[in-house]
Design an enzyme around this catalytic site. Sequence first.
Site, PDB file in Angstrom:
ATOM      1  N   TYR A   1      38.657  54.211  28.727  1.00 12.00           N
ATOM      2  CA  TYR A   1      39.175  53.526  29.908  1.00 12.00           C
ATOM      3  C   TYR A   1      40.654  53.243  29.672  1.00 12.00           C
ATOM      4  O   TYR A   1      41.007  52.344  28.914  1.00 12.00           O
ATOM      5  CB  TYR A   1      38.389  52.241  30.136  1.00 12.00           C
ATOM      6  CG  TYR A   1      38.713  51.480  31.414  1.00 12.00           C
ATOM      7  CD1 TYR A   1      39.599  51.972  32.368  1.00 12.00           C
ATOM      8  CD2 TYR A   1      38.109  50.261  31.670  1.00 12.00           C
ATOM      9  CE1 TYR A   1      39.873  51.277  33.521  1.00 12.00           C
ATOM     10  CE2 TYR A   1      38.370  49.545  32.835  1.00 12.00           C
ATOM     11  CZ  TYR A   1      39.259  50.057  33.746  1.00 12.00           C
ATOM     12  OH  TYR A   1      39.534  49.351  34.899  1.00 12.00           O
TER      13      TYR A   1
ATOM     14  N   LYS B   1      38.588  57.513  32.057  1.00  8.77           N
ATOM     15  CA  LYS B   1      38.728  56.774  33.321  1.00  8.77           C
ATOM     16  C   LYS B   1      40.212  56.483  33.466  1.00  8.77           C
ATOM     17  O   LYS B   1      40.753  55.597  32.809  1.00  8.77           O
ATOM     18  CB  LYS B   1      37.914  55.486  33.320  1.00  8.77           C
ATOM     19  CG  LYS B   1      38.046  54.702  34.635  1.00  8.77           C
ATOM     20  CD  LYS B   1      37.283  53.391  34.605  1.00  8.77           C
ATOM     21  CE  LYS B   1      37.478  52.614  35.901  1.00  8.77           C
ATOM     22  NZ  LYS B   1      36.809  51.276  35.864  1.00  8.77           N
TER      23      LYS B   1
ATOM     24  N   ILE C   1      35.061  56.574  39.182  1.00  9.12           N
ATOM     25  CA  ILE C   1      34.408  55.329  38.801  1.00  9.12           C
ATOM     26  C   ILE C   1      34.814  54.321  39.865  1.00  9.12           C
ATOM     27  O   ILE C   1      35.923  53.792  39.856  1.00  9.12           O
ATOM     28  CB  ILE C   1      34.831  54.852  37.399  1.00  9.12           C
ATOM     29  CG1 ILE C   1      34.633  55.972  36.371  1.00  9.12           C
ATOM     30  CG2 ILE C   1      34.046  53.602  37.007  1.00  9.12           C
ATOM     31  CD1 ILE C   1      33.194  56.409  36.188  1.00  9.12           C
TER      32      ILE C   1
END
Length: 297
Positions: free
Chosen positions: A132, A160, A202
């Site tokens: 992330y 992400k 996401i």
Amino acid sequence: MWQGIIPAVTTKFTEDGDLDHAEMERCFAYQMESGCHGLVACGTLGEGNMLTHEERLSVLRLCKQATGNRPALLTISEAGTREACELAGQAASAGADGVMIVPSPIYHTNRQETIANLRAIAQAADLPVMIYSNRVGYRVDVTPDMMEELADDQRFVAIKESSDDIRRATEIFNRLGDRYAVFTGVDNLAFEALTAGAVGWIAGLVVAFPKETVAIYELIRQQRYKEALDIYRWFRPLLDLDVSTFLVQQIKLAEVIEIGSNDRVRLPRMPLTGEHRKKVEEIVEAAIASRPPLPHF
């Protein structure tokens, strides 16, 4: 290995502040029935840092119950590497299909520390990992050159990408090709990222509007860009609710209005009140009143 619409689900609470398992079962099932491709538990939107490890594992198990043979990921976002490794190992034992790792959200690590932190957690989980990268929210930027250094560990499979710079996706592709599955993590950059080559999203507002979110993704996959863009332009005022300090309260309020859920949050967060609440209600209700019909895909 992962692609598509993967909601960052909200965590539901009872009036007493405990986990509301029944409401999460209902909401998670709705996401999957609407065509989503997996679930991520206990991220920023899921108030993960406000939950105990056992609570996070409980939410993960509910996600896995809903996803079946599709992926259920647990977000690992701990101040210390030791605690992150402990939770990552527990996630694997609890049946997670992977973990999404946030570099330390308290101490803002340098390059060497960030890489060491990510490697240690990946080893502890021994599962597929989504990195992330959110320099805006967490002030640690996992850059393309760092991704290249981490690429020797095959457990790192996805990114992400939440840098808030749409150019970053192309920079990753130009440097690393298809080594990583790149997901967008910024709701109001989703069309731009998906048309630039991201393989998934996401998503946040998906928890209230899953069918519209899935439609955008599927239409882009079929290169039906005009139809996808029409939905996206309608969706934008809602998607902007995801890019805010109050994203949790705002998105949970959207769930109240659209799917009849609740907007209980864990302290120190508090539900929206007054003019702020009224403004969000007006945005959501206006979108519902002008909702476009969804094409077949």
